[in-house]
Design a protein around this motif. Sequence first.
Motif, PDB file in Angstrom:
ATOM      1  N   ALA A  92       0.828  -1.200   0.000  1.00  0.00           N
ATOM      2  CA  ALA A  92       0.000   0.000   0.000  1.00  0.00           C
ATOM      3  C   ALA A  92       0.865   1.253   0.000  1.00  0.00           C
ATOM      4  N   GLU A  93       1.968   1.233   0.770  1.00  0.00           N
ATOM      5  CA  GLU A  93       2.870   2.380   0.794  1.00  0.00           C
ATOM      6  C   GLU A  93       3.563   2.558  -0.554  1.00  0.00           C
ATOM      7  N   PHE A  94       3.893   1.441  -1.202  1.00  0.00           N
ATOM      8  CA  PHE A  94       4.526   1.516  -2.515  1.00  0.00           C
ATOM      9  C   PHE A  94       3.586   2.200  -3.509  1.00  0.00           C
ATOM     10  N   GLN A  95       2.300   1.844  -3.450  1.00  0.00           N
ATOM     11  CA  GLN A  95       1.325   2.460  -4.341  1.00  0.00           C
ATOM     12  C   GLN A  95       1.217   3.957  -4.068  1.00  0.00           C
ATOM     13  N   ARG A  96       1.166   4.350  -2.796  1.00  0.00           N
ATOM     14  CA  ARG A  96       1.080   5.769  -2.441  1.00  0.00           C
ATOM     15  C   ARG A  96       2.305   6.523  -2.950  1.00  0.00           C
ATOM     16  N   ALA A  97       3.477   5.906  -2.827  1.00  0.00           N
ATOM     17  CA  ALA A  97       4.706   6.564  -3.270  1.00  0.00           C
ATOM     18  C   ALA A  97       4.710   6.776  -4.777  1.00  0.00           C
ATOM     19  N   GLU A 150       6.386  -7.543 -13.524  1.00  0.00           N
ATOM     20  CA  GLU A 150       4.962  -7.265 -13.369  1.00  0.00           C
ATOM     21  C   GLU A 150       4.718  -6.064 -12.462  1.00  0.00           C
ATOM     22  N   VAL A 151       5.464  -5.968 -11.372  1.00  0.00           N
ATOM     23  CA  VAL A 151       5.306  -4.826 -10.470  1.00  0.00           C
ATOM     24  C   VAL A 151       5.690  -3.541 -11.180  1.00  0.00           C
ATOM     25  N   GLU A 152       6.781  -3.569 -11.944  1.00  0.00           N
ATOM     26  CA  GLU A 152       7.196  -2.378 -12.679  1.00  0.00           C
ATOM     27  C   GLU A 152       6.126  -1.952 -13.676  1.00  0.00           C
ATOM     28  N   ALA A 153       5.623  -2.895 -14.439  1.00  0.00           N
ATOM     29  CA  ALA A 153       4.642  -2.557 -15.477  1.00  0.00           C
ATOM     30  C   ALA A 153       3.357  -2.010 -14.866  1.00  0.00           C
ATOM     31  N   GLU A 154       2.893  -2.631 -13.785  1.00  0.00           N
ATOM     32  CA  GLU A 154       1.676  -2.137 -13.135  1.00  0.00           C
ATOM     33  C   GLU A 154       1.903  -0.758 -12.524  1.00  0.00           C
ATOM     34  N   SER A 155       3.103  -0.529 -12.009  1.00  0.00           N
ATOM     35  CA  SER A 155       3.421   0.776 -11.422  1.00  0.00           C
ATOM     36  C   SER A 155       3.521   1.852 -12.497  1.00  0.00           C
ATOM     37  N   VAL A 156       4.036   1.486 -13.672  1.00  0.00           N
ATOM     38  CA  VAL A 156       4.063   2.431 -14.795  1.00  0.00           C
ATOM     39  C   VAL A 156       2.634   2.839 -15.151  1.00  0.00           C
ATOM     40  N   ALA A 157       1.729   1.859 -15.194  1.00  0.00           N
ATOM     41  CA  ALA A 157       0.324   2.156 -15.497  1.00  0.00           C
ATOM     42  C   ALA A 157      -0.283   3.046 -14.425  1.00  0.00           C
ATOM     43  N   LEU A 158       0.002   2.734 -13.169  1.00  0.00           N
ATOM     44  CA  LEU A 158      -0.527   3.515 -12.056  1.00  0.00           C
ATOM     45  C   LEU A 158      -0.047   4.963 -12.130  1.00  0.00           C
ATOM     46  N   MET A 159       1.255   5.143 -12.408  1.00  0.00           N
ATOM     47  CA  MET A 159       1.817   6.493 -12.469  1.00  0.00           C
ATOM     48  C   MET A 159       1.283   7.252 -13.678  1.00  0.00           C
ATOM     49  N   THR A 160       1.092   6.568 -14.785  1.00  0.00           N
ATOM     50  CA  THR A 160       0.548   7.207 -15.985  1.00  0.00           C
ATOM     51  C   THR A 160      -0.857   7.728 -15.732  1.00  0.00           C
ATOM     52  N   LEU A 161      -1.688   6.927 -15.066  1.00  0.00           N
ATOM     53  CA  LEU A 161      -3.047   7.356 -14.767  1.00  0.00           C
ATOM     54  C   LEU A 161      -3.054   8.474 -13.728  1.00  0.00           C
ATOM     55  N   ALA A 162      -2.222   8.351 -12.711  1.00  0.00           N
ATOM     56  CA  ALA A 162      -2.178   9.375 -11.669  1.00  0.00           C
ATOM     57  C   ALA A 162      -1.784  10.731 -12.246  1.00  0.00           C
ATOM     58  N   ALA A 163      -0.916  10.723 -13.254  1.00  0.00           N
ATOM     59  CA  ALA A 163      -0.505  11.976 -13.891  1.00  0.00           C
ATOM     60  C   ALA A 163      -1.645  12.613 -14.679  1.00  0.00           C
ATOM     61  N   ALA A 223      11.639   1.542  -8.393  1.00  0.00           N
ATOM     62  CA  ALA A 223      10.940   2.821  -8.393  1.00  0.00           C
ATOM     63  C   ALA A 223      11.599   3.803  -9.360  1.00  0.00           C
ATOM     64  N   SER A 224      12.924   3.817  -9.421  1.00  0.00           N
ATOM     65  CA  SER A 224      13.624   4.721 -10.330  1.00  0.00           C
ATOM     66  C   SER A 224      13.350   4.343 -11.781  1.00  0.00           C
ATOM     67  N   ARG A 225      13.341   3.049 -12.062  1.00  0.00           N
ATOM     68  CA  ARG A 225      13.064   2.599 -13.433  1.00  0.00           C
ATOM     69  C   ARG A 225      11.613   2.891 -13.808  1.00  0.00           C
ATOM     70  N   VAL A 226      10.698   2.692 -12.859  1.00  0.00           N
ATOM     71  CA  VAL A 226       9.287   2.990 -13.112  1.00  0.00           C
ATOM     72  C   VAL A 226       9.127   4.457 -13.471  1.00  0.00           C
ATOM     73  N   ARG A 227       9.741   5.326 -12.683  1.00  0.00           N
ATOM     74  CA  ARG A 227       9.644   6.754 -12.963  1.00  0.00           C
ATOM     75  C   ARG A 227      10.186   7.082 -14.345  1.00  0.00           C
ATOM     76  N   ALA A 228      11.345   6.513 -14.686  1.00  0.00           N
ATOM     77  CA  ALA A 228      11.960   6.803 -15.980  1.00  0.00           C
ATOM     78  C   ALA A 228      11.048   6.374 -17.131  1.00  0.00           C
ATOM     79  N   MET A 229      10.463   5.177 -17.028  1.00  0.00           N
ATOM     80  CA  MET A 229       9.575   4.704 -18.094  1.00  0.00           C
ATOM     81  C   MET A 229       8.302   5.535 -18.154  1.00  0.00           C
ATOM     82  N   ALA A 230       7.725   5.844 -16.993  1.00  0.00           N
ATOM     83  CA  ALA A 230       6.483   6.620 -16.974  1.00  0.00           C
ATOM     84  C   ALA A 230       6.705   8.030 -17.522  1.00  0.00           C
ATOM     85  N   VAL A 231       7.805   8.660 -17.142  1.00  0.00           N
ATOM     86  CA  VAL A 231       8.095  10.002 -17.648  1.00  0.00           C
ATOM     87  C   VAL A 231       8.305   9.966 -19.158  1.00  0.00           C
TER      88      VAL A 231
END
Length: 350
Positions: free
Chosen positions: A37-42, A253-266, A299-307
């Motif tokens: 849950a904290e990972f998702q919030r971050a 899988e965690v990275e890809a789902e986090s990329v999707a989460l960050m894309t939607l949050a933006a 988290a750093s890779r997720v941010r880079a891909m999402a950005v």
Amino acid sequence: MYRKSISGADKVAAREAKLDEARAKLADALSALMNGAEFQRAIEFAARFRSHSFNNTLLIWLAHNDAYDSGRVPSATPTYVAGYRQWQRLGRHVVKGQAGYMILAPVTARYVSDDPANPGSWRRLERGKGPPDGETLKSRLVNVRPTYVWDVSQTEGDPIPLLPVPQLLEGQAPEGLWDGLVSQVLNQGYRLSHVPDAATIGGANGLTNFATKIVSIRENMDELARCKTLAHELGHVLQGASEDGPSHRGIAEVEAESVALMTLAAHGVDSSQYTVPYVAGWANSVKGRSPLELVASTASRVRAMAVQILDRLDTLQVADGAPPGLQQVPQPSQRTGARPAPPSRQVVTL
């Protein structure tokens, strides 16, 4: 009046002490991210401060929480952050007594090479000198230094212009998001396939086949869910194009789902309906690396891909944490001898 001078060694020691403090805070924050849950919030928070590195996002998060708990800021969530002089360029000033949020700023050096493909050929360029004719020039991160930013609520002065905010109906995707994601999938050399249901692709909502270069998305979902799934699969596509992509299925899988989460949050989408898998399970299953290392790198890779994805979308997105207008403010002229302050993104991205 006698004034005690500070030696160079004392300055270095003070800087290193501040860096140690920042590193300790980051370690504590990363430990907290072992909870899913904290990972998702971050990740959601990082989407709203994507002009900053993930580590600096965490430091801002922690510092603002402390400021809120102590009553120094009115809101539990920061909106725009910038450096002292950056706020001055926007006609605002930091309120007396407001402590800044310490982050890590990069220290770079210029390197040149006459054979860029040879890693051992790069040499550091002396300050004030240009690259020799025919040689390649690039900057490298050589160190970090502590610097400070303040939230807009800690400043006073000229009003900050309001940016438009995406307004969505339930189940409706942001305008242009689907087409923009499809375009990026196609530009990576993949084809998009619409399948009737999850059973067609093994019970999944989407599937990326690296061998055939086909991304499949099931059609029997609402528009927003299909966009989220396509963003997830685009994350896999970018992983496949990266030389240092994850070798562990759980991490992928965690990275890809986090990329999707960050894309939607933006795009201002409440992503609480989607679940980021718990980090501890996959982190502890990877041998040879600590969970903290994995979370930090993920988290750093997720941010880079999402950005990368967000920068290529022509869509209405929420602010990225930098005050509106900061990049448009004229910089001091070098002819006057004043050294221009670097843009916000250069200051804080590591």
